[in-house]
Design a protein around this motif. Structure first.
Motif, PDB file in Angstrom:
ATOM      1  N   VAL A  53       1.276  -1.330  -0.118  1.00 31.30           N
ATOM      2  CA  VAL A  53      -0.195   0.050   0.001  1.00 31.30           C
ATOM      3  C   VAL A  53       0.807   1.247   0.120  1.00 31.30           C
ATOM      4  O   VAL A  53       1.910   1.552   1.379  1.00 31.30           O
ATOM      5  CB  VAL A  53      -0.945   0.045   1.410  1.00 31.30           C
ATOM      6  N   THR A  54       1.094   1.812  -0.997  1.00 31.40           N
ATOM      7  CA  THR A  54       0.918   3.300  -1.353  1.00 31.40           C
ATOM      8  C   THR A  54       0.095   4.128  -1.311  1.00 31.40           C
ATOM      9  O   THR A  54      -0.963   4.255  -2.189  1.00 31.40           O
ATOM     10  CB  THR A  54       2.737   3.176  -2.370  1.00 31.40           C
ATOM     11  N   LEU A  55       0.188   5.409   0.074  1.00 32.58           N
ATOM     12  CA  LEU A  55      -0.507   7.094  -0.103  1.00 32.58           C
ATOM     13  C   LEU A  55       0.107   8.287  -0.811  1.00 32.58           C
ATOM     14  O   LEU A  55       0.946   8.201   0.132  1.00 32.58           O
ATOM     15  CB  LEU A  55      -0.753   6.670   1.498  1.00 32.58           C
ATOM     16  N   VAL A  56      -0.142   8.616  -1.604  1.00 33.60           N
ATOM     17  CA  VAL A  56      -0.005   9.747  -2.272  1.00 33.60           C
ATOM     18  C   VAL A  56      -0.797  10.960  -1.591  1.00 33.60           C
ATOM     19  O   VAL A  56      -1.509  10.950  -1.165  1.00 33.60           O
ATOM     20  CB  VAL A  56       0.033   9.437  -3.215  1.00 33.60           C
ATOM     21  N   ASN A  57      -0.222  12.060  -0.855  1.00 40.68           N
ATOM     22  CA  ASN A  57      -0.478  13.040  -0.114  1.00 40.68           C
ATOM     23  C   ASN A  57       0.221  14.585  -0.264  1.00 40.68           C
ATOM     24  O   ASN A  57       1.418  14.499   0.076  1.00 40.68           O
ATOM     25  CB  ASN A  57      -1.335  12.747   0.955  1.00 40.68           C
ATOM     26  N   PRO A  58       0.075  15.571  -0.506  1.00 44.78           N
ATOM     27  CA  PRO A  58       0.780  16.709  -0.530  1.00 44.78           C
ATOM     28  C   PRO A  58       1.394  16.724  -0.074  1.00 44.78           C
ATOM     29  O   PRO A  58       2.582  17.352   0.187  1.00 44.78           O
ATOM     30  CB  PRO A  58      -0.193  17.536  -1.472  1.00 44.78           C
ATOM     31  N   ARG A  59       1.000  16.977   1.566  1.00 43.71           N
ATOM     32  CA  ARG A  59       1.565  17.879   2.424  1.00 43.71           C
ATOM     33  C   ARG A  59       2.430  16.265   3.447  1.00 43.71           C
ATOM     34  O   ARG A  59       1.494  14.836   3.495  1.00 43.71           O
ATOM     35  CB  ARG A  59       1.233  18.355   3.290  1.00 43.71           C
ATOM     36  N   PRO A  60       3.138  16.450   4.536  1.00 46.07           N
ATOM     37  CA  PRO A  60       3.972  15.434   5.533  1.00 46.07           C
ATOM     38  C   PRO A  60       3.276  14.829   6.329  1.00 46.07           C
ATOM     39  O   PRO A  60       3.629  14.024   7.130  1.00 46.07           O
ATOM     40  CB  PRO A  60       5.183  15.547   5.724  1.00 46.07           C
ATOM     41  N   SER A  61       1.985  15.546   6.829  1.00 46.57           N
ATOM     42  CA  SER A  61       0.472  15.328   7.902  1.00 46.57           C
ATOM     43  C   SER A  61      -0.287  15.536   7.455  1.00 46.57           C
ATOM     44  O   SER A  61      -0.503  16.373   6.652  1.00 46.57           O
ATOM     45  CB  SER A  61       1.022  16.726   8.866  1.00 46.57           C
ATOM     46  N   PHE A  62      -0.856  14.695   8.264  1.00 48.14           N
ATOM     47  CA  PHE A  62      -2.223  14.649   8.386  1.00 48.14           C
ATOM     48  C   PHE A  62      -3.266  15.928   8.176  1.00 48.14           C
ATOM     49  O   PHE A  62      -2.708  16.286  10.230  1.00 48.14           O
ATOM     50  CB  PHE A  62      -2.912  13.162   9.357  1.00 48.14           C
TER      51      PHE A  62
END
Ligand SMILES: Cc1cc2nc3c(=O)[nH]c(=O)nc-3n(C[C@H](O)[C@H](O)[C@H](O)COP(=O)(O)OP(=O)(O)OC[C@H]3O[C@@H](n4cnc5c(N)ncnc54)[C@H](O)[C@@H]3O)c2cc1C
Length: 138
Positions: A31-40
Motif C-alpha cells: 500500500v502506497t499513499l500519496v498526499n501533498p503534505r507530510p502531515s494529516f
C-alpha cells in the motif's frame, strides 16, 4: 510465488487513511499513499484552529499503519489504461488498483457579497488565513 498486489491511495484524508490502513490487513498487498503534505489535516477541527481552541494537524505516524508507504507529492494525471500516476515532482507511480480519495474544496462563491466578505474554511491554508482575521475582529 505470486507477486504482491500494488495499491496506491491518492489523498491522505479520512477516507484515504482508512482505506490504506485496512488494506494492510492483507499481507499480499503493498500500500502506497500519496498526499501533498507530510502531515494529516483534521478538517473537522479547522474551525477550532481558526478560533484558537485546538489544533488540526497531526503526524501521519500517529494515524497511518506502519506498512503504508507515504509519498509526499501531488498526483497530476492518472493514466488508467497504463495504470500509472504522474506526480507533480516529475516522477511516476505504477499501480494494480487505485483508491481515489482526494476530498473536496471550497466552491466559488455565487452569493452576492460572498467573494468580498465571506471566508472559506475548507482547507488548512484557508483556516490559517482566517485565523488572524478573526483575531483582529473586535
Ligand atoms: C471546517 C470543517 C468542519 C467539518 N466538520 C465535520 C463534522 O463535524 N462532521 C463530519 O462528518 N464532517 C465534517 N466536515 C467534512 C469532513 O471534513 C469531510 O467530509 C472529510 O474531510 C472528507 O474526507 P476525505 O478523506 O474524503 O477528504 P479530505 O479529508 O479532504 O482528504 C483529501 C486529501 O486528499 C489530498 N489530495 C487532494 N488532491 C490530491 C492530489 N491531486 N494528489 C494527492 N493528494 C491529494 C488532500 O490534500 C487531502 O489530504 C467538516 C469540514 C470542514 C472543512
Amino acid at each position: 510465488m505470486a507477486e504482491n498486489t500494488d495499491v496506491v491511495v491518492i489523498g491522505g484524508g479520512y477516507a484515504g487513511v482508512m482505506a490504506a490502513n485496512r488494506l494492510t490487513l492483507r499481507g499480499d498487498v503493498n500500500v502506497t499513499l500519496v498526499n501533498p503534505r507530510p502531515s494529516f489535516v483534521h478538517r473537522i477541527r479547522l474551525h477550532q484552529l481558526v478560533g484558537g481552541t485546538g489544533e488540526a494537524v497531526v503526524e501521519y505516524r500517529e494515524v497511518l499503519a506502519g506498512r503504508v508507504r507515504l509519498v509526499v507529492d501531488s498526483v497530476e494525471r492518472i493514466d488508467a489504461p497504463g495504470r500509472t500516476l504522474a506526480l507533480a515532482s516529475g516522477g511516476t507511480l505504477a499501480y494494480d488498483y487505485l483508491v481515489y480519495a482526494v476530498g473536496s474544496a471550497s466552491a466559488d462563491p455565487g452569493v452576492p457579497g460572498a467573494a468580498e466578505f465571506a471566508h472559506p474554511l475548507a482547507s488548512l491554508e484557508e483556516a490559517r488565513r482566517l485565523r488572524p482575521v478573526l483575531d483582529a475582529t473586535p
